[in-house]
Design a protein around this motif. Structure first.
Motif, PDB file in Angstrom:
ATOM      1  N   ALA A  90     -66.216 -44.333   1.485  1.00 55.24           N
ATOM      2  CA  ALA A  90     -66.550 -44.277   0.408  1.00 55.24           C
ATOM      3  C   ALA A  90     -67.769 -45.068   0.098  1.00 55.24           C
ATOM      4  CB  ALA A  90     -65.538 -45.187  -1.086  1.00 55.24           C
ATOM      5  N   PRO A  91     -68.688 -43.737   0.089  1.00 53.80           N
ATOM      6  CA  PRO A  91     -70.726 -44.351   0.074  1.00 53.80           C
ATOM      7  C   PRO A  91     -70.939 -44.347  -1.012  1.00 53.80           C
ATOM      8  CG  PRO A  91     -69.739 -41.749   0.160  1.00 53.80           C
ATOM      9  CD  PRO A  91     -69.294 -42.365   0.080  1.00 53.80           C
ATOM     10  N   LEU A  92     -72.363 -45.657  -0.862  1.00 59.85           N
ATOM     11  CA  LEU A  92     -72.524 -46.141  -2.563  1.00 59.85           C
ATOM     12  C   LEU A  92     -74.463 -45.765  -1.507  1.00 59.85           C
ATOM     13  CD1 LEU A  92     -71.559 -48.157  -4.202  1.00 59.85           C
ATOM     14  CD2 LEU A  92     -72.787 -50.202  -2.461  1.00 59.85           C
ATOM     15  N   SER A  93     -74.146 -44.934  -3.224  1.00 54.22           N
ATOM     16  CA  SER A  93     -75.797 -44.237  -3.515  1.00 54.22           C
ATOM     17  C   SER A  93     -76.327 -45.425  -4.477  1.00 54.22           C
ATOM     18  CB  SER A  93     -75.647 -42.870  -4.091  1.00 54.22           C
ATOM     19  OG  SER A  93     -75.386 -42.585  -2.977  1.00 54.22           O
ATOM     20  N   ASP A  97     -82.469 -48.226  -9.608  1.00 57.91           N
ATOM     21  CA  ASP A  97     -83.117 -48.971 -11.531  1.00 57.91           C
ATOM     22  C   ASP A  97     -82.092 -50.099 -11.377  1.00 57.91           C
ATOM     23  OD1 ASP A  97     -80.994 -47.693 -11.397  1.00 57.91           O
ATOM     24  OD2 ASP A  97     -81.861 -46.899 -12.832  1.00 57.91           O
ATOM     25  N   GLY A  98     -81.409 -51.018 -10.438  1.00 59.27           N
ATOM     26  CA  GLY A  98     -80.484 -51.779 -10.304  1.00 59.27           C
ATOM     27  C   GLY A  98     -78.702 -51.316 -10.651  1.00 59.27           C
ATOM     28  N   ARG A  99     -78.792 -50.006 -10.613  1.00 61.48           N
ATOM     29  CA  ARG A  99     -77.405 -48.877 -10.648  1.00 61.48           C
ATOM     30  C   ARG A  99     -77.564 -48.028  -9.621  1.00 61.48           C
ATOM     31  NH1 ARG A  99     -77.678 -44.516 -14.808  1.00 61.48           N
ATOM     32  NH2 ARG A  99     -80.601 -43.872 -13.610  1.00 61.48           N
ATOM     33  N   PHE A 100     -75.961 -48.690  -9.566  1.00 60.64           N
ATOM     34  CA  PHE A 100     -75.832 -48.297  -8.007  1.00 60.64           C
ATOM     35  C   PHE A 100     -74.343 -47.237  -8.179  1.00 60.64           C
ATOM     36  CE2 PHE A 100     -77.326 -52.201  -6.893  1.00 60.64           C
ATOM     37  CZ  PHE A 100     -78.562 -52.668  -6.329  1.00 60.64           C
ATOM     38  N   VAL A 101     -74.260 -46.037  -7.389  1.00 60.63           N
ATOM     39  CA  VAL A 101     -73.311 -45.504  -7.261  1.00 60.63           C
ATOM     40  C   VAL A 101     -71.883 -45.387  -6.607  1.00 60.63           C
ATOM     41  CG1 VAL A 101     -72.405 -42.583  -8.427  1.00 60.63           C
ATOM     42  CG2 VAL A 101     -74.626 -43.168  -8.898  1.00 60.63           C
ATOM     43  N   LEU A 102     -70.775 -45.483  -6.646  1.00 61.74           N
ATOM     44  CA  LEU A 102     -69.624 -45.420  -5.841  1.00 61.74           C
ATOM     45  C   LEU A 102     -69.173 -43.739  -5.417  1.00 61.74           C
ATOM     46  CD1 LEU A 102     -68.230 -47.169  -3.772  1.00 61.74           C
ATOM     47  CD2 LEU A 102     -66.647 -48.334  -5.864  1.00 61.74           C
ATOM     48  N   PRO A 260     -72.791 -62.174  -9.387  1.00 62.84           N
ATOM     49  CA  PRO A 260     -72.159 -60.805 -10.167  1.00 62.84           C
ATOM     50  C   PRO A 260     -72.458 -59.763  -9.801  1.00 62.84           C
ATOM     51  CG  PRO A 260     -73.349 -62.219 -11.417  1.00 62.84           C
ATOM     52  CD  PRO A 260     -73.727 -63.240  -9.545  1.00 62.84           C
ATOM     53  N   VAL A 261     -71.181 -58.584  -9.969  1.00 65.61           N
ATOM     54  CA  VAL A 261     -71.852 -57.357 -10.456  1.00 65.61           C
ATOM     55  C   VAL A 261     -70.816 -56.826 -11.309  1.00 65.61           C
ATOM     56  CG1 VAL A 261     -71.783 -55.021  -9.180  1.00 65.61           C
ATOM     57  CG2 VAL A 261     -72.518 -57.177  -7.680  1.00 65.61           C
ATOM     58  N   ASN A 262     -71.238 -55.912 -11.913  1.00 72.38           N
ATOM     59  CA  ASN A 262     -70.341 -55.398 -12.890  1.00 72.38           C
ATOM     60  C   ASN A 262     -70.118 -53.825 -12.754  1.00 72.38           C
ATOM     61  OD1 ASN A 262     -70.857 -56.643 -15.101  1.00 72.38           O
ATOM     62  ND2 ASN A 262     -72.749 -56.292 -15.656  1.00 72.38           N
ATOM     63  N   PHE A 263     -68.572 -53.599 -13.324  1.00 74.73           N
ATOM     64  CA  PHE A 263     -68.573 -51.618 -12.613  1.00 74.73           C
ATOM     65  C   PHE A 263     -68.331 -51.711 -13.543  1.00 74.73           C
ATOM     66  CE2 PHE A 263     -67.379 -54.745  -8.579  1.00 74.73           C
ATOM     67  CZ  PHE A 263     -67.328 -53.665  -7.770  1.00 74.73           C
ATOM     68  N   VAL A 264     -68.545 -50.886 -13.556  1.00 78.64           N
ATOM     69  CA  VAL A 264     -68.292 -49.507 -14.909  1.00 78.64           C
ATOM     70  C   VAL A 264     -67.960 -48.708 -14.454  1.00 78.64           C
ATOM     71  CG1 VAL A 264     -69.558 -47.553 -16.744  1.00 78.64           C
ATOM     72  CG2 VAL A 264     -71.033 -49.717 -15.536  1.00 78.64           C
ATOM     73  N   VAL A 265     -66.536 -47.920 -14.655  1.00 80.11           N
ATOM     74  CA  VAL A 265     -65.450 -47.393 -14.933  1.00 80.11           C
ATOM     75  C   VAL A 265     -65.053 -46.510 -15.654  1.00 80.11           C
ATOM     76  CG1 VAL A 265     -63.333 -47.081 -13.694  1.00 80.11           C
ATOM     77  CG2 VAL A 265     -64.373 -48.879 -13.607  1.00 80.11           C
ATOM     78  N   ALA A 421     -75.160 -52.991 -11.415  1.00 75.89           N
ATOM     79  CA  ALA A 421     -73.788 -52.410 -12.288  1.00 75.89           C
ATOM     80  C   ALA A 421     -73.900 -50.930 -11.005  1.00 75.89           C
ATOM     81  CB  ALA A 421     -74.298 -51.596 -13.471  1.00 75.89           C
ATOM     82  N   VAL A 422     -72.194 -51.094 -10.864  1.00 71.07           N
ATOM     83  CA  VAL A 422     -71.594 -49.923  -9.288  1.00 71.07           C
ATOM     84  C   VAL A 422     -70.847 -49.409 -10.524  1.00 71.07           C
ATOM     85  CG1 VAL A 422     -70.363 -49.733  -7.785  1.00 71.07           C
ATOM     86  CG2 VAL A 422     -71.435 -51.984  -7.568  1.00 71.07           C
ATOM     87  N   ILE A 423     -71.116 -47.904 -10.803  1.00 70.10           N
ATOM     88  CA  ILE A 423     -70.607 -46.952 -12.020  1.00 70.10           C
ATOM     89  C   ILE A 423     -69.750 -45.904 -10.699  1.00 70.10           C
ATOM     90  CG2 ILE A 423     -71.371 -45.104 -12.665  1.00 70.10           C
ATOM     91  CD1 ILE A 423     -74.111 -45.957 -13.909  1.00 70.10           C
TER      92      ILE A 423
END
Length: 497
Positions: A90-93, A97-102, A260-265, A421-423
């Motif tokens: 499950a790599p993280l990109s 800009d404060g956004r990370f894509v899982l 803290p981290v937000n998650f966008v699902v 935020a992790v999307i």
């Protein structure tokens, strides 16, 4: 760790029983009686581990009747040995800009369901040894596209297990359909259903509580189970990648331990985001869980109003895995929000069955608001997001991930929240090549594999090997059923040698 049912809190069963049976006899979903708690030292220890070891560490808190050796072997088999395209499951990109894509789609079926369904068969076999006394397991799966193939691939050839998958005819992408109907293996069966995903899912749930079907299968030494996220064994592996993403953010010094981290699902059946809720309840420093819906916006409306109302138009969208109006896993959240009141949950589920709607009282809505935020975007907006994301930052996303990007934009505009935020990216864009090409303004070939090749040539992104191999695969399953024909077909399939 003991488990009970969302509709009968008097039950107390092991994790092996919950996984082997999938759903409780009265129709409720199995949930842990207590949610285990972690501390900063436990989380720091997780950061230093590889993904299989992280999975073992999280699973060991929930699956306490499994040995450490069983969990370690299962995690190693699921997440190493060439199962996933990447060295890291499950790599993280970092989009800078404060956004990370899982990226959860590097498994054998190019969808996030692989993260759980490569592990579940190993858990199921161990659970069956303890809980089923050698009986054959017949797994029933209703799918909106991705779960079906991931389950078929995971359980293909597993001894003592058969699996039947039901998908909505004309309700999945051409690539999703092709992945299922070409599935290898003698212990698998695939059926198209006239209707939508909700029709298939409703019928599967009815079969699980049909005493006649259950008795006839029992005479053949067969027990029903599920590989949908209604099965706790499907849901608990998904908790792992929330912890893993957080650990990776700490490891790259993008955040400090405890931030803290937000998650966008993007979600339709609510299982993917529910796993994040359990992670937060365990003590993972999660700010908001942002629930992203497509035009089938029943979940987003529920987040805003506290009213779940499936009496609305059903839309076939470019993100078909989210084309759902009855979100089964929401029942588990309701159980937690109402203080584990099984009678209240049962009443809401009965109201949903009779009237396709229910509402929650103000105290439950307040608890919901503390953890969740919901939004929705339609196909036209998603097309623009796919093109903009590729044009501006060179990152290619699929339609489901574009829903999450769009809803996150809404969330930031409304709240001003600057928390990292992790999307969650749930599928490879090559599973929806035609839709992605259309969004990019390119000609959309009628042939699915021509579209795949055109997308690769136009963007420079490599075609996943498992998708390329489908071009020459033989179609095995062509049967189309009415939902009421499903019980008969299941019994016929169970009786086949």
């Amino acid at each position: 760790m003991q488990y009970t049912s969302t509709r009968d809190s008097s039950l107390s069963v092991s994790s092996s029983f919950a996984i082997a049976h999938g759903i409780s006899a009265e129709g409720g979903l199995f949930v842990p009686k207590e949610i285990p708690q972690i501390d900063r030292a436990w989380l720091k220890e997780l950061c230093d581990k590889e993904y299989p070891a992280r999975a073992e560490q999280v699973l060991s808190l929930f699956l306490t009747d499994f040995t450490s050796g069983e969990l370690a072997e299962a995690a190693a088999a699921a997440y190493t040995d060439g199962v996933f395209e990447e060295d890291w499951a499950a790599p993280l990109s970092d989009l800078s800009d404060g956004r990370f894509v899982l990226e959860l789609w590097h498994g054998p079926t190019c969808a996030f369901k692989d993260m759980a369904l490569q592990l579940l068969p190993h858990l199921m076999v161990s659970a069956a040894r303890r809980a089923l006394d050698g009986k054959q397991i017949l797994i029933l799966v209703a799918t909106s596209g991705d779960t079906g193939k991931a389950a078929l691939e995971g359980f293909c050839g597993v001894e003592g297990v058969k699996i039947a998958v039901f998908y909505p005819n004309d309700g999945v992408s051409p690539m999703q359909q092709l992945q299922m109907v070409t599935q290898r293996g003698e212990n698998v069966a695939v059926y198209a259903i006239e209707g939508n995903f909700d029709n298939a899912q409703t019928e599967v749930k009815k079969i699980f509580t049909d005493p006649g079907v259950i008795a006839r299968l029992a005479e053949r030494g067969t027990v029903l189970s599920s590989a949908n996220s209604i099965n706790w064994g499907r849901l608990v592996p998904q908790i792992v990648y929330y912890f893993s993403a957080y650990a990776d953010l700490v490891g790259c010094e993008c955040i400090k331990l405890g931030d803290p981290v937000n998650f966008v699902v993007p979600t339709g059946n609510f299982g993917n985001i529910l796993a994040g809720y359990y992670a937060k309840r365990m003590g993972l420093p999660v700010g908001k869980l942002i629930c992203a819906s497509n035009q089938n916006d029943v979940l987003a409306d529920f987040m805003k109003s506290g009213v779940y109302d499936a009496n609305r138009n059903f839309y076939t969208t470019m993100s078909p895995s989210m084309d759902i109006l009855i979100s089964s896993n929401l029942e588990r959240l309701l159980y937690e929000l109402c203080g584990k009141d099984d009678r209240q949950v049962a009443a809401m589920m009965e109201e949903l069955k009779e009237n396709r709607r229910y509402s929650i009282p103000p105290e439950m809505k307040a608890r919901l608001d503390a953890d969740f935020w919901g939004g929705t975007v339609g196909d036209e907006v998603c097309r623009g997001i796919i093109k903009k994301t590729l044009d501006e930052i060179g990152y290619l996303i699929d339609p489901h991930t574009s829903v999450a990007f769009g809803v996150y934009d809404q969330y930031k505009a409304e709240t001003g929240d600057q928390t990292p935020a992790v999307i969650l990216s749930t599928a490879s864009p090559f599973k929806f090549a035609g839709s992605v090409l259309g969004a990019l303004g390119a000609e959309r070939p009628a042939d699915e594999f021509a579209a795949v090749k055109a997308l690769s040539q136009g963007t420079g992104a490599p075609i996943p090997e498992n998708i390329a191999a489908l071009e020459k695969a033989k179609i095995r399953f062509t049967k189309v059923l009415l939902p009421e024909e499903m019980p008969r077909e299941i019994e016929l399939f169970a009786s086949q040698k």
